[in-house]
Scaffold this motif. Structure first.
Motif, short mmCIF file in Angstrom:
data_model
loop_
_atom_site.label_atom_id
_atom_site.label_comp_id
_atom_site.label_asym_id
_atom_site.label_seq_id
_atom_site.Cartn_x
_atom_site.Cartn_y
_atom_site.Cartn_z
N LYS A 213 0.84 37.69 80.59
CA LYS A 213 2.31 37.75 80.57
C LYS A 213 2.85 36.45 81.14
O LYS A 213 2.68 36.18 82.33
CB LYS A 213 2.80 38.94 81.41
N PRO A 214 3.51 35.66 80.30
CA PRO A 214 4.06 34.40 80.79
C PRO A 214 5.21 34.64 81.76
O PRO A 214 5.96 35.61 81.63
CB PRO A 214 4.58 33.72 79.52
N GLU A 215 5.31 33.74 82.76
CA GLU A 215 6.47 33.79 83.65
C GLU A 215 7.26 32.52 83.38
O GLU A 215 6.72 31.42 83.53
CB GLU A 215 5.95 33.81 85.10
N TYR A 216 8.48 32.67 82.92
CA TYR A 216 9.23 31.49 82.49
C TYR A 216 9.99 30.88 83.65
O TYR A 216 10.58 31.59 84.46
CB TYR A 216 10.19 31.87 81.35
N ARG A 217 9.96 29.55 83.76
CA ARG A 217 10.79 28.86 84.77
C ARG A 217 11.88 28.11 84.01
O ARG A 217 12.83 28.72 83.59
CB ARG A 217 9.91 27.94 85.62
N ASP A 218 11.67 26.80 83.70
CA ASP A 218 12.78 26.13 83.00
C ASP A 218 12.54 25.97 81.49
O ASP A 218 13.28 25.32 80.80
CB ASP A 218 13.09 24.78 83.63
N GLU A 219 11.52 26.58 80.97
CA GLU A 219 11.22 26.46 79.53
C GLU A 219 10.71 27.82 79.07
O GLU A 219 9.85 28.40 79.71
CB GLU A 219 10.14 25.38 79.38
N ASN A 220 11.29 28.36 78.01
CA ASN A 220 10.81 29.67 77.56
C ASN A 220 9.98 29.59 76.29
O ASN A 220 9.74 30.59 75.62
CB ASN A 220 11.96 30.67 77.40
N SER A 221 9.53 28.36 75.95
CA SER A 221 8.69 28.20 74.77
C SER A 221 7.24 28.04 75.19
O SER A 221 6.95 27.48 76.24
CB SER A 221 9.10 26.97 73.98
N ILE A 222 6.36 28.51 74.32
CA ILE A 222 4.93 28.44 74.59
C ILE A 222 4.24 27.93 73.34
O ILE A 222 4.67 28.23 72.22
CB ILE A 222 4.43 29.85 74.98
N LEU A 223 3.21 27.15 73.54
CA LEU A 223 2.40 26.71 72.40
C LEU A 223 1.16 27.58 72.33
O LEU A 223 0.47 27.77 73.33
CB LEU A 223 1.94 25.27 72.57
N ILE A 224 0.89 28.09 71.13
CA ILE A 224 -0.35 28.84 70.91
C ILE A 224 -1.14 28.02 69.90
O ILE A 224 -0.63 27.70 68.82
CB ILE A 224 -0.06 30.23 70.31
N VAL A 225 -2.35 27.63 70.27
CA VAL A 225 -3.13 26.76 69.40
C VAL A 225 -4.34 27.54 68.89
O VAL A 225 -5.19 27.96 69.67
CB VAL A 225 -3.56 25.47 70.12
N VAL A 226 -4.36 27.75 67.58
CA VAL A 226 -5.38 28.58 66.94
C VAL A 226 -6.36 27.66 66.21
O VAL A 226 -5.97 27.03 65.22
CB VAL A 226 -4.71 29.56 65.94
N ASP A 227 -7.56 27.53 66.73
CA ASP A 227 -8.56 26.62 66.14
C ASP A 227 -7.96 25.24 65.85
O ASP A 227 -8.17 24.66 64.78
CB ASP A 227 -9.15 27.21 64.85
#
Ligand code: NAP
Ligand code: MN
Length: 267
Positions: A213-227
């Motif tokens: 579960k991500p905890e957001y501070r000043d950025e609510n975007s996440i990178l998911i890198v699949v292979d």
């Protein structure tokens, strides 16, 4: 043999194009039918390129059951059992059906926002990283047991076959491909009076979920890198990982043990 159809999938380097046309000519000479577009009634996929080409081929053909074997024209070629000098041996073994088909484990990630969930599948790994190179803060649980708040660059969830890839560069362990486990490996974990993260990777058995579960501070975007392929997501609430019930099939000629491969490619 049901069909004599073979799909050849290649990248577009000069070397791959040359090997592909030579291979096509030799296979047709032996009575095999080489398809120009991907055919779902082929019995074999031959992938000419490096590991990246091999990974993309399996993704592009939706984790088809048709087994894959690779010819290495790339730089490392950990997946690619056959070298370009050994085309005749490959063809002879295909003709004599002198090979084994080995299923490999895949990792499945379910990514949920407040409103919906999507599923991602990977052969090597799924990586969670901060967007814009920000520090990322992740609450990690294993099967509903809260483990830690990770702070750092990100985490890798690696399959056994992916353990020699990004996982290995980040200090993860090499895992024998028949073990049905996932490995959670930190990327640049912060350890200070402000943050405390596990610095070693952990290995989780098949039956347990890895939940993040991500905890957001000043950025609510996440990178998911699949292979190696990046996807950007916003407002993810939870990501859970397990070994997929789907598998990919690798055709092996039997002269390519995991340990020999590790020694040849890394030492
Ligand atoms: P790439 O940047 O060419 O891949 C980096 C290197 O990893 C290449 O030498 C590649 O082999 C090798 N590789 C891929 N899968 C492997 C495996 N299962 N075991 C051992 N080595 C492996 O990108 P790509 O070719 O598209 O491959 C994507 C993969 O790159 C990702 O899944 C990730 O594991 C890896 N990667 C590694 C790092 C790192 O180590 N720091 C960073 C980002 C991505 P080829 O030369 O034959 O392509
Ligand atoms: Mn590559």
């Amino acid at each position: 043999m049901k069909t004599k159809k073979i799909n050849i999938i290649h990248n577009n380097t000069e070397k791959s194009l040359n090997i592909t046309s030579l291979l096509k000519e030799k296979l047709e000479h032996q009575g095999f039918c080489i398809t120009d577009s991907f055919s779902y009634d082929a019995f074999l996929n031959i992938c000419v390129g490096g590991d990246g080409a091999f990974l993309r081929a399996i993704h592009n053909f939706d984790f088809t059951n048709i087994p894959f074997i690779g010819i290495n024209t790339g730089t490392l070629g950990f997946f690619q059992e056959v070298s370009p000098e050994n085309l005749d041996l490959l063809i002879q073994k295909i003709k004599n059906q002198d090979y084994k088909i080995e299923p490999i484990f895949l990792v499945e990630g379910i990514i949920c926002t407040r409103t919906s969930c999507i599923e991602l599948i990977a052969i090597n790994e799924i990586v969670i990283k901060g967007y814009h190179s920000k520090t990322i803060h992740l609450n990690v649980s294993i099967d509903n047991n809260y483990l830690e708040k990770f702070s750092g660059d990100g985490v890798i969830v690696s399959t056994p076959i992916g353990s020699t890839a990004y996982n290995f560069s980040c200090g993860g362990s090499l895992v024998y491909p028949t073990l049905d486990v996932l490995q959670l490996t930190p990327i640049a974990p912060i350890n200070s009076k402000a943050y405390r993260s596990l610095t070693s990777s952990i290995i989780v058995p098949n039956s347990l979920l890895i939940q993040i579960k991500p905890e957001y501070r000043d950025e609510n975007s996440i990178l998911i890198v699949v292979d190696g392929q990046e996807h950007k997501y916003e407002n993810i609430v939870e990501i859970s990982f397990k070994i997929s019930s789907m598998k990919a099939n690798i055709l092996t000629l039997g002269n390519h043990s995991f340990w020999t491969n590790v020694k040849d490619k890394f030492l």
